[in-house]
Design an enzyme around this catalytic site. Structure first.
Site, PDB file in Angstrom:
ATOM      1  N   HIS A 186       0.860  12.535  -2.377  1.00 18.95           N
ATOM      2  CA  HIS A 186       0.955  11.188  -2.937  1.00 18.95           C
ATOM      3  C   HIS A 186      -0.412  10.553  -3.138  1.00 18.95           C
ATOM      4  CE1 HIS A 186       0.128  10.419   1.254  1.00 18.95           C
ATOM      5  NE2 HIS A 186      -0.082   9.152   0.976  1.00 18.95           N
ATOM      6  N   ASP A 187      -1.437  11.098  -2.474  1.00 19.02           N
ATOM      7  CA  ASP A 187      -2.744  10.455  -2.462  1.00 19.02           C
ATOM      8  C   ASP A 187      -3.676  11.086  -3.496  1.00 19.02           C
ATOM      9  OD1 ASP A 187      -4.273   8.391  -1.460  1.00 19.02           O
ATOM     10  OD2 ASP A 187      -4.088   9.043   0.619  1.00 19.02           O
TER      11      ASP A 187
ATOM     12  N   ASP B 164       0.841  -1.202   0.000  1.00 19.40           N
ATOM     13  CA  ASP B 164       0.000   0.000   0.000  1.00 19.40           C
ATOM     14  C   ASP B 164       0.874   1.249   0.000  1.00 19.40           C
ATOM     15  OD1 ASP B 164      -2.228   1.677   0.128  1.00 19.40           O
ATOM     16  OD2 ASP B 164      -2.311   1.597   2.308  1.00 19.40           O
TER      17      ASP B 164
ATOM     18  N   ASP C  97       0.588   8.563  11.005  1.00 17.42           N
ATOM     19  CA  ASP C  97      -0.356   8.154   9.966  1.00 17.42           C
ATOM     20  C   ASP C  97      -1.667   7.675  10.581  1.00 17.42           C
ATOM     21  OD1 ASP C  97      -0.930   7.318   7.113  1.00 17.42           O
ATOM     22  OD2 ASP C  97      -1.072   5.365   8.118  1.00 17.42           O
TER      23      ASP C  97
ATOM     24  N   ARG D 181      -3.510   5.924  -8.513  1.00 20.65           N
ATOM     25  CA  ARG D 181      -2.674   6.908  -7.821  1.00 20.65           C
ATOM     26  C   ARG D 181      -1.255   6.932  -8.376  1.00 20.65           C
ATOM     27  NH1 ARG D 181      -3.849   5.202  -1.694  1.00 20.65           N
ATOM     28  NH2 ARG D 181      -3.508   3.182  -2.707  1.00 20.65           N
TER      29      ARG D 181
ATOM     30  N   GLU E 294      -1.810  13.197  10.732  1.00 17.77           N
ATOM     31  CA  GLU E 294      -2.587  13.009   9.506  1.00 17.77           C
ATOM     32  C   GLU E 294      -4.031  12.734   9.905  1.00 17.77           C
ATOM     33  OE1 GLU E 294      -3.570  10.177   5.775  1.00 17.77           O
ATOM     34  OE2 GLU E 294      -3.169   9.457   7.787  1.00 17.77           O
TER      35      GLU E 294
ATOM     36  N   HIS F 246      -1.466   0.204  12.498  1.00 19.70           N
ATOM     37  CA  HIS F 246      -1.442  -1.204  12.103  1.00 19.70           C
ATOM     38  C   HIS F 246      -0.024  -1.638  11.733  1.00 19.70           C
ATOM     39  CE1 HIS F 246      -2.518   1.322   8.557  1.00 19.70           C
ATOM     40  NE2 HIS F 246      -1.464   0.697   8.045  1.00 19.70           N
TER      41      HIS F 246
ATOM     42  N   GLN G 197      -3.166  -5.375   6.382  1.00 15.97           N
ATOM     43  CA  GLN G 197      -2.786  -4.397   7.400  1.00 15.97           C
ATOM     44  C   GLN G 197      -3.628  -4.674   8.644  1.00 15.97           C
ATOM     45  OE1 GLN G 197      -3.587  -0.773   5.230  1.00 15.97           O
ATOM     46  NE2 GLN G 197      -1.488  -0.603   4.503  1.00 15.97           N
TER      47      GLN G 197
ATOM     48  N   ARG H 119       5.448  12.052  11.106  1.00 12.33           N
ATOM     49  CA  ARG H 119       4.047  12.117  10.673  1.00 12.33           C
ATOM     50  C   ARG H 119       3.306  10.894  11.209  1.00 12.33           C
ATOM     51  NH1 ARG H 119       1.167   9.568   6.639  1.00 12.33           N
ATOM     52  NH2 ARG H 119      -0.458  10.744   5.545  1.00 12.33           N
TER      53      ARG H 119
END
Length: 613
Positions: free
Chosen positions: A369-370, A117, A260, A494, A302, A160, A228, A258
């Site tokens: 990136h998303d 991912d 997540d 993406r 985030e 996760h 995950q 960061r």
């Protein structure tokens, strides 16, 4: 440890000990595990290098260092940008040339590529992906960055682990100690009760919140993807070990961590498992742990949600949580404005952000990136007769260049044929029409697209907070359509904007007349001006202005008697800003000329940065 350092650690610990213990015991009621946590803090402080401790002391003495107007970020994938960590180190001169002094390295910890991912399924929190390098390489890079005054950010995926993580492998074998670090159930009873209240993150590509493991006859909670596995922070062992991983990574020289998917980290039956109060307890403890061991390290949260749910992650002035948060809703509303040429909703959104205390620091960005999710304020849009589903369809058609709506070249991501919902992918330049204009060879369209790219960055720089570029945007990099031919990437659109850095295009940034040169030099001028003008500091009071035309966004910044005004035209034709209340003489920061802004014509997809004289 030297006596001076022992005293330093104990002083920091004393400052936070009582609150940290109170919160820990409230959450876990386990004194022995709290004692273990304190020993972890002492251990990682002792292991922290002298150069990093010197940085800690310097930033402790200047706690607002990151709020000044000279910080500019860039997000990049190590493999796409430099091939390896050492390759990125070789490109630091380019990063400096781009006026960037804060790089966000996208996930690089060990993972299984086929189910990574993008690197968010971590197999080992203390190992770099072998193809990218080693932890020693990472330390060399952070040291080189610090010598050049560049801050380094990384992702800490704490919700996760990968199913390939040692804990998950041992849990899969039925070891109870490790099963307790996740959410395991031997029947559908409790998972079904969770499903009644927990939304699905990826309903089409990864439906449901649980995955059946036939080899051990159990279900495991998997909020994002089946590979995950959600960590169970009800278990103090999970918290202690993940904090040890956090400090280990900080000791490699990381300046900004960061967090997540932070809203998801606490699960409770009968709730949405989002934004629960225990999440804030955990983040507050992380903040204190950092201030005890590595006080120079910033926490970046985030939180991809509406502002009312984002702001609480700053905590309070007395009990702060994250140092910085992403300005997600403004990003999506910006692209809505590009498509509608109407700044009304964007102005409402910015007014909410600008009304917050100035100590709340947002990271602002155009692309990342998303994908772009259309999480807009539809209650506000309904006041103008705009309904959610048809508007999302219009936006996705616009940015794919359908029905002659635009020259954009985006692609859909995670389309749901039942709800009609879908998100959008594409680089800034391609979404602004540069790709289509270059392919058509139409000079006028190329000019307009370049103007749009520059205007959007000028607007982003004018917002309250810290601007972050997405690698390649500084040269107007276009979509990478080659992913369609890669079977490992073809299903994930993406990768359209996750292409390799085009170093041939970067070289053209040295060649006058090219689109790369025009964008790079224009942004460089703006970046230099931003770093020079004090009113771009995070301490400035920021407000929107009534420009008299819905296509023109007006923003004013005020600090210590200085005033800056930004005017941004989102339309394809010149517009007159005629209702600005603060008339008078202003200096055009870009050209140096002086003009009166009681009435001013803003070019198509153009802007003004003006300073009151």
């Amino acid at each position: 440890m030297r006596k001076k350092e022992i005293a330093e650690f104990e002083l920091r610990l004393q400052k936070h000990h009582d609150e940290l213990r109170w919160l820990y015991m409230e959450l876990y009621n386990n004194g022995s595990m709290f004692f273990e946590l304190i020993e972890y803090l002492r251990k990682f402080y002792q292991e922290r290098g002298d150069s990093l401790k010197a940085i800690d002391r310097k930033k402790e003495a200047d706690p607002n260092w990151y709020r000044r107007n000279d910080l500019l970020g860039m997000m990049l994938y190590i493999d796409n940008f430099g091939g390896t960590i050492n390759g990125v180190k070789e490109k630091l001169d380019y990063i400096q040339k781009s006026n960037v002094n804060y790089i966000h390295l996208m996930p690089f910890l060990d993972t299984v590529p086929e189910r990574s991912d993008g690197g968010y399924a971590v197999k080992d929190f203390r190992k770099v992906q072998p193809a990218l390098g080693t932890m020693e390489d990472l330390e060399d890079l952070t040291e080189a960055c610090h010598e050049k005054g560049i801050q380094v950010c990384m992702d800490f995926v704490m919700n996760h682990t990968s199913e390939d993580h040692e804990w998950a492998q041992r849990a899969r074998r039925g070891e109870g100690e490790y099963m307790s670090r996740y959410f395991f159930f031997d029947s559908r009873d409790i998972p079904d009760r969770y499903e009644q209240t927990v939304p699905q993150v990826f309903p089409t590509t990864a439906p449901g919140n649980f995955t059946w493991l036939p080899e051990c006859n159990h279900y495991v909670m998997t909020t994002f993807y089946p590979y995950q596995w959600d960590l169970n922070y009800r278990n103090p062992r999970v918290f202690n070990e993940m904090m040890a991983n956090f400090l280990y990574l900080a000791n490699r020289g990381i300046d900004i961590i960061r967090i997540d998917a932070v809203p998801y980290i606490w699960k409770e039956l009968g709730t949405s498992c989002r934004n629960l109060k225990q999440v804030h307890t955990i983040v507050r403890m992380m903040r204190m742990i950092g201030e005890i061991v590595c006080p120079s390290v910033l926490l970046l949260g985030e939180v991809v949600m509406e502002p009312s749910k984002v702001v609480p992650y700053f905590g309070t002035v007395e009990k702060p949580e994250c140092h910085m948060l992403y300005n997600v809703t403004t990003m999506a509303t910006t692209w809505h404005t590009v498509a509608t040429r109407d700044t009304t909703l964007l102005r409402e959104q910015l007014d909410k952000v600008f009304a917050l205390p100035t100590q709340y620091v947002f990271l602002n960005y155009l692309r990342c990136h998303d994908d772009i999710g259309w999480g807009l304020d539809y209650d506000s849009l309904r006041r103008f007769g705009i309904e959610e589903r048809p508007h999302k369809a219009y936006l996705n058609d616009f940015f794919r260049g359908l029905r002659g709506l635009s020259g954009s070249r985006g692609e859909l991501y995670n389309e749901d044929p039942v709800t009609g919902d879908a998100r959008l992918c594409g680089t800034t330049a391609s979404l602004c029409g540069l790709q289509a204009a270059l392919e058509a060879g139409t000079p006028e369209a190329v000019d307009l697209a370049i103007d749009a790219v520059v205007m959007l960055h000028a607007y982003m720089f004018m917002q309250s907070g810290i601007p972050v570029l997405y690698s390649g945007d500084e040269i107007g990099q276009l979509n990478d359509n080659s992913y369609h031919a890669d079977p490992n990437k073809a299903a994930d659109s993406r990768y359209l904007h996750r292409g390799k850095m085009d170093w041939a295009a970067a070289a053209r940034a040295e060649k006058p007349g090219t689109s790369e040169y025009r964008i790079f030099t224009a942004l460089a001028q703006l970046e230099t001006l931003r770093a020079k003008e004090n009113a771009f500091s995070c301490d400035a009071i920021t407000a929107t202005l009534d420009t008299g035309d819905k296509a023109i966004l007006g923003i004013a910044r005020y600090l210590h008697g200085e005033q800056l005004v930004g005017l941004f035209n989102f339309s394809d034709e010149p517009k007159t800003a005629s209702a600005i209340h603060s008339g008078g003489a202003y200096k055009n920061l870009v050209t140096g000329e002086t003009l009166n802004i009681s009435e001013i014509v803003v070019p198509a997809q153009g802007f003004f940065w003006l300073k009151r004289v």
